[in-house]
Design a protein around this motif. Structure first.
Motif, PDB file in Angstrom:
ATOM      1  N   ILE A 169     -39.307  12.987  12.579  1.00  0.00           N
ATOM      2  CA  ILE A 169     -39.253  11.600  12.439  1.00  0.00           C
ATOM      3  C   ILE A 169     -39.777  11.169  11.062  1.00  0.00           C
ATOM      4  O   ILE A 169     -39.254  10.468  10.359  1.00  0.00           O
ATOM      5  CB  ILE A 169     -39.974  10.755  13.471  1.00  0.00           C
ATOM      6  N   ILE A 170     -40.978  11.716  10.804  1.00  0.00           N
ATOM      7  CA  ILE A 170     -41.682  11.379   9.516  1.00  0.00           C
ATOM      8  C   ILE A 170     -40.838  12.013   8.311  1.00  0.00           C
ATOM      9  O   ILE A 170     -40.660  11.267   7.223  1.00  0.00           O
ATOM     10  CB  ILE A 170     -43.123  12.003   9.472  1.00  0.00           C
ATOM     11  N   GLY A 171     -40.291  13.163   8.374  1.00  0.00           N
ATOM     12  CA  GLY A 171     -39.455  13.691   7.463  1.00  0.00           C
ATOM     13  C   GLY A 171     -38.084  12.980   7.259  1.00  0.00           C
ATOM     14  O   GLY A 171     -37.679  12.829   5.892  1.00  0.00           O
ATOM     15  N   ARG A 172     -37.587  12.586   8.213  1.00  0.00           N
ATOM     16  CA  ARG A 172     -36.349  11.750   8.106  1.00  0.00           C
ATOM     17  C   ARG A 172     -36.577  10.360   7.289  1.00  0.00           C
ATOM     18  O   ARG A 172     -35.795   9.648   6.647  1.00  0.00           O
ATOM     19  CB  ARG A 172     -35.679  11.524   9.412  1.00  0.00           C
ATOM     20  N   MET A 173     -37.778   9.475   7.705  1.00  0.00           N
ATOM     21  CA  MET A 173     -37.952   8.450   7.192  1.00  0.00           C
ATOM     22  C   MET A 173     -38.435   8.535   5.729  1.00  0.00           C
ATOM     23  O   MET A 173     -38.170   7.715   4.913  1.00  0.00           O
ATOM     24  CB  MET A 173     -39.367   7.962   7.850  1.00  0.00           C
ATOM     25  N   VAL A 174     -38.986   9.732   5.460  1.00  0.00           N
ATOM     26  CA  VAL A 174     -39.291  10.007   3.820  1.00  0.00           C
ATOM     27  C   VAL A 174     -37.900  10.057   3.152  1.00  0.00           C
ATOM     28  O   VAL A 174     -37.710   9.580   2.037  1.00  0.00           O
ATOM     29  CB  VAL A 174     -40.174  11.112   3.650  1.00  0.00           C
ATOM     30  N   LYS A 175     -36.921  10.902   3.624  1.00  0.00           N
ATOM     31  CA  LYS A 175     -35.804  10.808   3.192  1.00  0.00           C
ATOM     32  C   LYS A 175     -34.685   9.431   2.954  1.00  0.00           C
ATOM     33  O   LYS A 175     -33.996   9.564   2.167  1.00  0.00           O
ATOM     34  CB  LYS A 175     -34.927  12.161   3.895  1.00  0.00           C
TER      35      LYS A 175
END
Length: 163
Positions: free
Chosen positions: A65-71
């Motif tokens: 989830i954090i990775g997708r938010m950053v992207k």
């Protein structure tokens, strides 16, 4: 008098896209094969609910989830991770709140920081945002750079710059 507002908002549609992409990523991973893991976003309360079997999978889902938010160019500091709770059987449930608006404590810190800077501006708290007024636009831009250099525990946006 030139003014601008300091707010803390997350675009709901972009957050929804990030969560849906994280769901697809989790479903396609080999280590989540035969898993009963779910990720749900409640748009009304701005809360993400994760239910999974063990802590390793919970950590992997959070990282996804954090990775997708950053992207998606969303600030992951807007997420407030709560405690894990044991749901029925051997399932673990975790609720993650999405921070919207600046709370009273953070806005007081923000106003204090602006007043301590010595710039000739007035900062006032208005519900869940902070309005800054000054005679010169250069002073307002100095306040923006001051706020960007400090970490207040949640993402800040600077909107409604008026002359």
């Amino acid at each position: 008098m030139p003014t601008f507002d300091i707010v803390s908002k997350i675009d709901g549609q972009t957050l929804d896209n990030a969560i849906n992409t994280a769901k697809k990523e989790i479903l396609n991973r080999y280590d989540f094969n035969d898993s009963k893991s779910t990720i749900d976003l409640d748009k009304k309360t701005n809360e993400i609910t994760i239910v999974t079997e063990n802590e390793m999978r919970l950590k992997a889902i959070q990282d996804s989830i954090i990775g997708r938010m950053v992207k998606q160019h969303l600030d992951s500091s807007a997420l407030d991770f709560g405690k894990e709770q044991y749901a029925s059987g051997n399932m673990i449930r975790k609720e993650i709140k999405v921070k919207e608006g600046i709370d009273k404590e953070t806005s007081k810190k923000l106003v204090k920081k602006i007043k301590d800077s010595g710039l000739k501006v007035q900062a006032s708290i208005m519900d869940d945002q902070v309005r800054v007024q000054g005679k010169k636009i250069d002073d307002l831009q100095a306040v923006i750079s001051l706020c960007r250099s400090e970490n207040f525990g949640q993402p800040l946006q600077f909107i409604n710059m008026r002359d």
